[in-house]
Write a protein that holds these residues in place. Structure first.
Motif, PDB file in Angstrom:
ATOM      1  N   PHE A  63     -14.601  22.331  72.421  1.00  0.00           N
ATOM      2  CA  PHE A  63     -15.806  23.071  72.071  1.00  0.00           C
ATOM      3  C   PHE A  63     -15.443  24.304  71.258  1.00  0.00           C
ATOM      4  CE2 PHE A  63     -20.125  24.284  72.540  1.00  0.00           C
ATOM      5  CZ  PHE A  63     -20.142  25.661  72.618  1.00  0.00           C
ATOM      6  N   THR A  64     -16.159  24.486  70.173  1.00  0.00           N
ATOM      7  CA  THR A  64     -15.995  25.685  69.369  1.00  0.00           C
ATOM      8  C   THR A  64     -17.316  26.413  69.352  1.00  0.00           C
ATOM      9  OG1 THR A  64     -14.361  24.601  67.962  1.00  0.00           O
ATOM     10  CG2 THR A  64     -15.408  26.559  67.085  1.00  0.00           C
ATOM     11  N   LEU A  65     -17.309  27.661  69.761  1.00  0.00           N
ATOM     12  CA  LEU A  65     -18.527  28.451  69.780  1.00  0.00           C
ATOM     13  C   LEU A  65     -18.863  28.889  68.370  1.00  0.00           C
ATOM     14  CD1 LEU A  65     -20.750  29.881  71.382  1.00  0.00           C
ATOM     15  CD2 LEU A  65     -19.203  31.819  71.612  1.00  0.00           C
ATOM     16  N   LEU A  66     -20.079  28.604  67.935  1.00  0.00           N
ATOM     17  CA  LEU A  66     -20.542  29.007  66.621  1.00  0.00           C
ATOM     18  C   LEU A  66     -21.883  29.676  66.783  1.00  0.00           C
ATOM     19  CD1 LEU A  66     -20.301  28.903  63.502  1.00  0.00           C
ATOM     20  CD2 LEU A  66     -21.520  26.733  63.606  1.00  0.00           C
ATOM     21  N   SER A  96     -27.119  22.457  59.083  1.00  0.00           N
ATOM     22  CA  SER A  96     -26.560  21.101  59.228  1.00  0.00           C
ATOM     23  C   SER A  96     -25.178  21.008  58.600  1.00  0.00           C
ATOM     24  CB  SER A  96     -27.499  20.063  58.622  1.00  0.00           C
ATOM     25  OG  SER A  96     -27.706  20.336  57.244  1.00  0.00           O
ATOM     26  N   PHE A  97     -24.953  21.710  57.498  1.00  0.00           N
ATOM     27  CA  PHE A  97     -23.636  21.728  56.859  1.00  0.00           C
ATOM     28  C   PHE A  97     -22.613  22.385  57.777  1.00  0.00           C
ATOM     29  CE2 PHE A  97     -20.517  21.799  53.577  1.00  0.00           C
ATOM     30  CZ  PHE A  97     -19.840  23.009  53.717  1.00  0.00           C
ATOM     31  N   LEU A  98     -23.000  23.506  58.375  1.00  0.00           N
ATOM     32  CA  LEU A  98     -22.088  24.201  59.292  1.00  0.00           C
ATOM     33  C   LEU A  98     -21.755  23.329  60.499  1.00  0.00           C
ATOM     34  CD1 LEU A  98     -23.622  27.772  59.152  1.00  0.00           C
ATOM     35  CD2 LEU A  98     -21.550  26.981  58.023  1.00  0.00           C
ATOM     36  N   LYS A  99     -22.752  22.599  61.007  1.00  0.00           N
ATOM     37  CA  LYS A  99     -22.504  21.706  62.142  1.00  0.00           C
ATOM     38  C   LYS A  99     -21.526  20.611  61.770  1.00  0.00           C
ATOM     39  CE  LYS A  99     -26.887  22.476  64.469  1.00  0.00           C
ATOM     40  NZ  LYS A  99     -28.165  21.889  64.855  1.00  0.00           N
ATOM     41  N   GLU A 100     -21.646  20.042  60.553  1.00  0.00           N
ATOM     42  CA  GLU A 100     -20.711  19.010  60.090  1.00  0.00           C
ATOM     43  C   GLU A 100     -19.310  19.590  59.926  1.00  0.00           C
ATOM     44  OE1 GLU A 100     -23.795  16.615  57.308  1.00  0.00           O
ATOM     45  OE2 GLU A 100     -21.679  16.450  56.819  1.00  0.00           O
ATOM     46  N   LEU A 101     -19.250  20.823  59.446  1.00  0.00           N
ATOM     47  CA  LEU A 101     -17.978  21.481  59.227  1.00  0.00           C
ATOM     48  C   LEU A 101     -17.167  21.593  60.515  1.00  0.00           C
ATOM     49  CD1 LEU A 101     -16.165  23.067  57.210  1.00  0.00           C
ATOM     50  CD2 LEU A 101     -17.409  25.107  57.904  1.00  0.00           C
ATOM     51  N   ILE A 102     -17.836  21.973  61.602  1.00  0.00           N
ATOM     52  CA  ILE A 102     -17.109  22.149  62.865  1.00  0.00           C
ATOM     53  C   ILE A 102     -17.022  20.861  63.662  1.00  0.00           C
ATOM     54  CG2 ILE A 102     -17.739  24.572  62.998  1.00  0.00           C
ATOM     55  CD1 ILE A 102     -19.658  23.786  65.264  1.00  0.00           C
ATOM     56  N   GLY A 103     -17.805  19.856  63.323  1.00  0.00           N
ATOM     57  CA  GLY A 103     -17.856  18.602  64.068  1.00  0.00           C
ATOM     58  C   GLY A 103     -16.712  17.721  63.884  1.00  0.00           C
TER      59      GLY A 103
END
Length: 103
Positions: A63-66, A96-103
């Motif tokens: 898990f990465t906190l964002l 959505s881009f940020l979520k893909e980046l960390i996913g």
């Protein structure tokens, strides 16, 4: 003086109460009023619930906190919109881009 067992039982009850409210779709204030719980207590236990979940997720490294803040109004003063693991993003991007980046 409270016993450890009663504290654990209260914690289990409140954590299930927090989860129940999340799935109910009701606002916190009306959900708490309907169940006779002060909304201040609910927020106190929600914080503990989130801390517990964060600790359990961090233990396995999955898990990465964002924190995503509301859209910025006006020009960005510093030139940097977001930074993640040393990668700098210089313009606003969709969440959505940020979520893909960390996913």
């Amino acid at each position: 003086m409270r016993t450890k067992k009663s504290q654990v039982n209260k914690e289990e009850y409140m954590f299930s109460f927090i989860a129940e409210q999340a799935t109910s779709g009701q606002p916190v204030k009306s959900f708490c009023a309907r169940h006779g719980v002060a909304s201040g207590n609910w927020f106190y236990w929600q914080k503990k619930y989130q801390q517990r979940n964060l600790e359990s997720h961090n233990d396995n490294g999955s898990f990465t906190l964002l924190q995503i803040t509301p859209d910025v109004v006006g020009p960005i003063e510093s030139g940097i919109f977001a930074e993640y693991k040393g990668m700098k993003i210089y313009r606003p991007v969709p969440a959505s881009f940020l979520k893909e980046l960390i996913g």
